[in-house]
Design a protein around this motif. Structure first.
Motif, short mmCIF file in Angstrom:
data_model
loop_
_atom_site.label_atom_id
_atom_site.label_comp_id
_atom_site.label_asym_id
_atom_site.label_seq_id
_atom_site.Cartn_x
_atom_site.Cartn_y
_atom_site.Cartn_z
N ASP A 105 0.85 -1.19 0.00
CA ASP A 105 0.00 0.00 0.00
C ASP A 105 0.88 1.23 0.00
O ASP A 105 2.05 1.17 0.39
N MET A 110 4.99 2.98 8.54
CA MET A 110 5.33 2.97 9.97
C MET A 110 6.80 3.33 10.16
O MET A 110 7.65 2.96 9.35
N ASN A 118 3.66 -1.93 17.08
CA ASN A 118 2.45 -2.48 16.46
C ASN A 118 2.59 -3.94 16.06
O ASN A 118 1.63 -4.71 16.15
N ILE A 119 3.76 -4.29 15.56
CA ILE A 119 3.94 -5.63 15.03
C ILE A 119 4.97 -6.32 15.92
O ILE A 119 6.15 -6.16 15.74
N LYS A 124 -3.55 -3.72 22.66
CA LYS A 124 -4.96 -3.52 23.01
C LYS A 124 -5.16 -3.62 24.51
O LYS A 124 -4.57 -4.47 25.16
N GLY A 151 -5.94 -9.53 12.76
CA GLY A 151 -5.16 -8.58 12.00
C GLY A 151 -3.93 -9.16 11.34
O GLY A 151 -3.96 -10.26 10.77
N TYR A 153 -1.28 -10.66 12.14
CA TYR A 153 -0.71 -11.99 12.44
C TYR A 153 -1.35 -13.11 11.64
O TYR A 153 -0.80 -14.19 11.54
N THR A 197 3.64 0.47 3.03
CA THR A 197 4.03 -0.83 3.57
C THR A 197 3.91 -1.91 2.50
O THR A 197 2.93 -1.93 1.75
N HIS A 282 -13.60 -5.35 12.97
CA HIS A 282 -12.62 -6.39 13.30
C HIS A 282 -13.31 -7.56 13.98
O HIS A 282 -12.85 -8.06 15.00
P1 ADP Z 1 -5.40 -4.01 14.28
O1 ADP Z 1 -5.47 -3.73 12.82
O2 ADP Z 1 -6.57 -4.74 14.83
O3 ADP Z 1 -4.99 -2.83 15.11
P2 ADP Z 1 -3.09 -5.53 13.49
O4 ADP Z 1 -2.30 -6.56 14.20
O5 ADP Z 1 -3.66 -5.92 12.19
O6 ADP Z 1 -4.21 -5.07 14.49
O7 ADP Z 1 -2.21 -4.27 13.26
C1 ADP Z 1 -1.58 -3.63 14.32
C2 ADP Z 1 -1.20 -2.22 13.94
O8 ADP Z 1 -0.13 -2.22 13.01
C3 ADP Z 1 -2.29 -1.44 13.27
O9 ADP Z 1 -3.19 -0.87 14.19
C4 ADP Z 1 -1.48 -0.37 12.53
O10 ADP Z 1 -1.14 0.68 13.41
C5 ADP Z 1 -0.22 -1.11 12.16
N1 ADP Z 1 -0.30 -1.59 10.76
C6 ADP Z 1 -0.65 -2.82 10.35
N2 ADP Z 1 -0.61 -2.90 9.00
C7 ADP Z 1 -0.25 -1.67 8.56
C8 ADP Z 1 -0.05 -1.09 7.26
N3 ADP Z 1 -0.23 -1.78 6.15
N4 ADP Z 1 0.33 0.21 7.22
C9 ADP Z 1 0.53 0.93 8.34
N5 ADP Z 1 0.34 0.44 9.58
C10 ADP Z 1 -0.04 -0.84 9.69
#
Ligand code: ADP
Length: 655
Positions: A105, A110, A118-119, A124, A151, A153, A197, A282
């Motif tokens: 995308d 990030m 985040n990853i 949460k 999400g 994972y 990303t 979600h």
């Molecule tokens: P959720 O989407 O439920 O918050 P995820 O595990 O899917 O949980 O993602 C965790 C976080 O990682 C997202 O909230 C976002 O901040 C970041 N993230 C995930 N994918 C992307 C992406 N493609 N571009 C930017 N940030 C992302």
């Protein structure tokens, strides 16, 4: 972000100073451990969601779409973030030879810190409580995981290695994250031309069927058609019929690429509504109901609001996010604001898209905005209308709703003054007239069954249904066939306390104040009560003397038929049940003394009246009081003495 990372320290043991080490680390590859919960989630997900593996694509596309939303929002104030690449999109490519699928995308991207936050960790709130609920039973857990939202994972359902490369819009450096989905991941600073990303899934053995443009297009159309930006499919290397590699750079847009809520209702299928819900909420399960409308008038906006079919894991978590997203002219603005939905409708998910609010609207502006109040009021009415409709036409569905969210909706009686009446009609209760324990009685049902001369709606609050049903306070009502609502939810005290009346009939606790049945009592009843009071005077005095300061008052009552005594709270005092709840929650409460009512017709009371031995009479009086306290779920202050007293009386009986 701003959370504490639970990763292990970088695997290195140099004696460099911290800052120097940090500098080096950011340049070279470092290995970090997953937060314990992530490891657990990965394991569970791979096993329990395998039968539903296609969802990985939906989840990654959903994240990519959110990232585009975020860029659009940040770009309002900082147009430079678009870096001359204003057309937001998602690209899916695959390579049959390399066994990879790539989802890219050009959204917000990030930073390195964001990747770590985040990853690699789950930020949460309520995560710990959620994991405690997991049972290890794959089927049950799959359900729960859906509720939690898996999400990113979910990539590991089909991949045994995932490489994520991301550059935050405006940053010069990019970060590469890579993991096999086991204990750890690596981080590296790299170059990346475009912002956003890119996620490369290295498929597990046996997943090659996904390396097919028909298959992938099918999955995208099924789950992600509603995504508002284009999803482009890039045919990469694929195998031809004879196993030859076909190289193609054909590009095709596979989704409708318009925000679902902007489309005409008639052009949206049930399935599309449902998939859109899953994306914004979600949630894995389809929603129970939804309302989609374009509202015109003082405020112009579109709302698409959903009632989920089950409660999210964090419904009772104070820090949870609100579930309605605010858009202004298709641009996502924010989601977690109570300004859009009142607390008692916190289960509602969906989108509100305003035509009139300014694009630079901030939380502070929203707080003050009359326009947003008007939108919120309109949306609340829509949701209540949706529920009313369900209650009237789909009783089974409404029962499901009530089971999941009834307790939350009850808060509305106290919270939303304007809509109190409407909410009251949506309430469901168990009553002394119920067949089983399902809450199906409405206040309107109750009123329609009121006895001639009955002026009040009677209720009792207790900890359990059994305690409510068997309470001595109900005896006279049973005798007269008068219905009583049995309230056993914690929120009930607060909601009935705020409701006051329904349809002009006041609500009355059967455990408060002196018994007043109004016109339900006939002349004979009144005469009997008067006589009982008169003749019970000596025994009342006896008990009063024995109990002293423990009670406010002792009086004879006609409310009991089987029990010798019960406790009642003052008409304007807090009920004993509420007092106990508050105490259990560690709050100090003013200790209002209860009134002890005794039944002059009961053998024990008669015995007590005749008892000449003062010590024995005192014991009997104490036991009457203590029994009454126990019967309403109260706690004895001195249980050991109570036991001694009972034993003494039993021995005397058998002697
Ligand atoms: P959720 O989407 O439920 O918050 P995820 O595990 O899917 O949980 O993602 C965790 C976080 O990682 C997202 O909230 C976002 O901040 C970041 N993230 C995930 N994918 C992307 C992406 N493609 N571009 C930017 N940030 C992302």
């Amino acid at each position: 972000m701003g959370i504490e990372n639970d990763y292990t320290a970088p695997i290195s043991s140099s004696s460099l100073t911290n800052s120097l080490m940090k500098l080096l680390m950011s340049a070279q590859k470092e290995t970090l451990g997953f937060q314990a919960e992530v490891k657990q989630l990965l394991q569970l997900m791979i096993h329990s969601l395998y039968s539903n593996k296609e969802i990985f694509l939906r989840e990654l596309i959903s994240n990519a779409s959110d990232a585009a939303d975020k860029l659009r929002f940040e770009g309002l104030a900082k147009p430079d973030l678009f870096e001359n690449d204003p057309d937001l999109k998602i690209t899916i490519a695959f390579d049959a030879e390399a066994h990879t699928i790539t989802i890219a995308d050009n959204g917000i991207g990030m930073s390195r810190d964001e990747v770590v936050a985040n990853i690699g960790t789950i930020a949460k709130s309520g995560t710990k409580a959620f994991f405690e609920q997991l049972s290890g039973d794959a089927k049950k857990d799959a359900n729960l995981i859906g509720q939690f939202g898996v999400g990113f994972y979910s990539a590991f359902i089909v991949a045994d290695k995932v490489t994520l490369t991301t550059r935050r819009a405006g940053d010069s450096e990019a970060t590469r994250w890579e993991s096999h989905g086991e204990g750890d991941y690596t981080l590296e600073t790299v170059e990346k031309a475009g912002r956003g990303t890119e996620i490369v899934l290295h498929l597990k053995e046996g997943e090659d069927e996904l390396l097919n443009d028909w298959k992938l297009k099918g999955i995208v159309r099924k789950y992600s058609d509603h995504i508002s930006i284009p999803i482009e499919m890039k045919k990469g290397n694929s195998y031809g019929e004879n196993g030859e590699v076909i190289v193609s750079d054909e590009i095709e847009v596979v989704n409708s690429a318009s925000a679902l809520w902007t489309r005409n209702k008639n052009d949206i299928t049930e399935e599309q509504y449902q998939e859109f819900y899953k994306h914004i909420a979600h949630d894995f399960s389809p929603p129970l109901a939804w309302s989609h409308a374009r509202v015109e008038g003082r405020q112009e906006y579109t709302e698409l609001l959903y009632i989920p079919s089950r409660a999210p894991f964090d419904l009772w978590d104070r820090e949870r996010k609100q579930g309605v997203k605010l858009y202004v002219r298709r641009v996502f603005i924010m989601e977690d604001t109570e300004k859009l939905m009142p607390h008692y409708l916190r289960f509602v998910r969906g989108v509100i898209d305003s035509n009139d609010l300014p694009l630079n609207v901030s939380r502070e502006i929203l707080q003050e905005s009359k326009d947003i109040d008007a939108i919120r009021n309109g949306c609340v009415k829509k949701v209540l209308g949706l529920l009313e409709d369900m209650a009237a036409n789909q009783a089974d569905k409404y029962a499901d709703f009530w089971k999941e969210f009834g307790q939350v909706l009850k808060e509305g009686v106290g919270e939303d003054h304007t809509n109190k009446e409407r909410i009251a009609k949506l309430l469901r209760f168990v009553s002394t007239h119920s067949e089983g324990s399902e809450p199906t009685v409405t206040l309107a049902d109750y009123v329609s069954r009121m006895k001639e001369g009955q002026e009040k709606i009677y209720y009792i609050t207790a900890d359990t249904l059994a305690a409510a049903k068997n309470s001595p306070h109900l005896e006279v009502f049973k005798k007269k066939g008068v219905e009583v609502l049995l309230l056993i939810d914690r929120v009930d005290e607060w909601s009935v306390g705020s409701l006051f009346d329904f349809d002009g009939k006041p609500l009355q606790s059967v455990a408060k104040g002196a018994l007043d049945l109004g016109a339900l009592e006939d002349e004979a009843d009144k005469e009997a009560q008067k006589q009982a009071e008169e003749s019970a005077k000596p025994v009342v005095e006896k008990v009063q003397k024995a109990l002293g300061e423990k009670v406010k008052e002792v009086r004879a009552t006609a409310r009991l038929t089987d029990s010798p005594a019960c406790l009642v709270a003052g008409e304007h005092d807090m009920s004993a049940h509420l007092e106990r709840m508050l105490k259990a929650a560690g709050q100090s409460v003013s200790n209002n003394k209860p009134t002890l009512e005794i039944n002059p017709e009961h053998v024990l009371v008669k015995k007590l009246a005749e008892e000449v031995d003062e010590e024995r009479a005192n014991d009997l009086a104490e036991v009457l009081y203590e029994q009454a306290l126990l019967a309403e779920g109260g706690k004895l202050e001195d249980p050991a003495t109570f036991v001694k007293r009972i034993n003494k009386l039993m021995l005397e009986l058998s002697a």
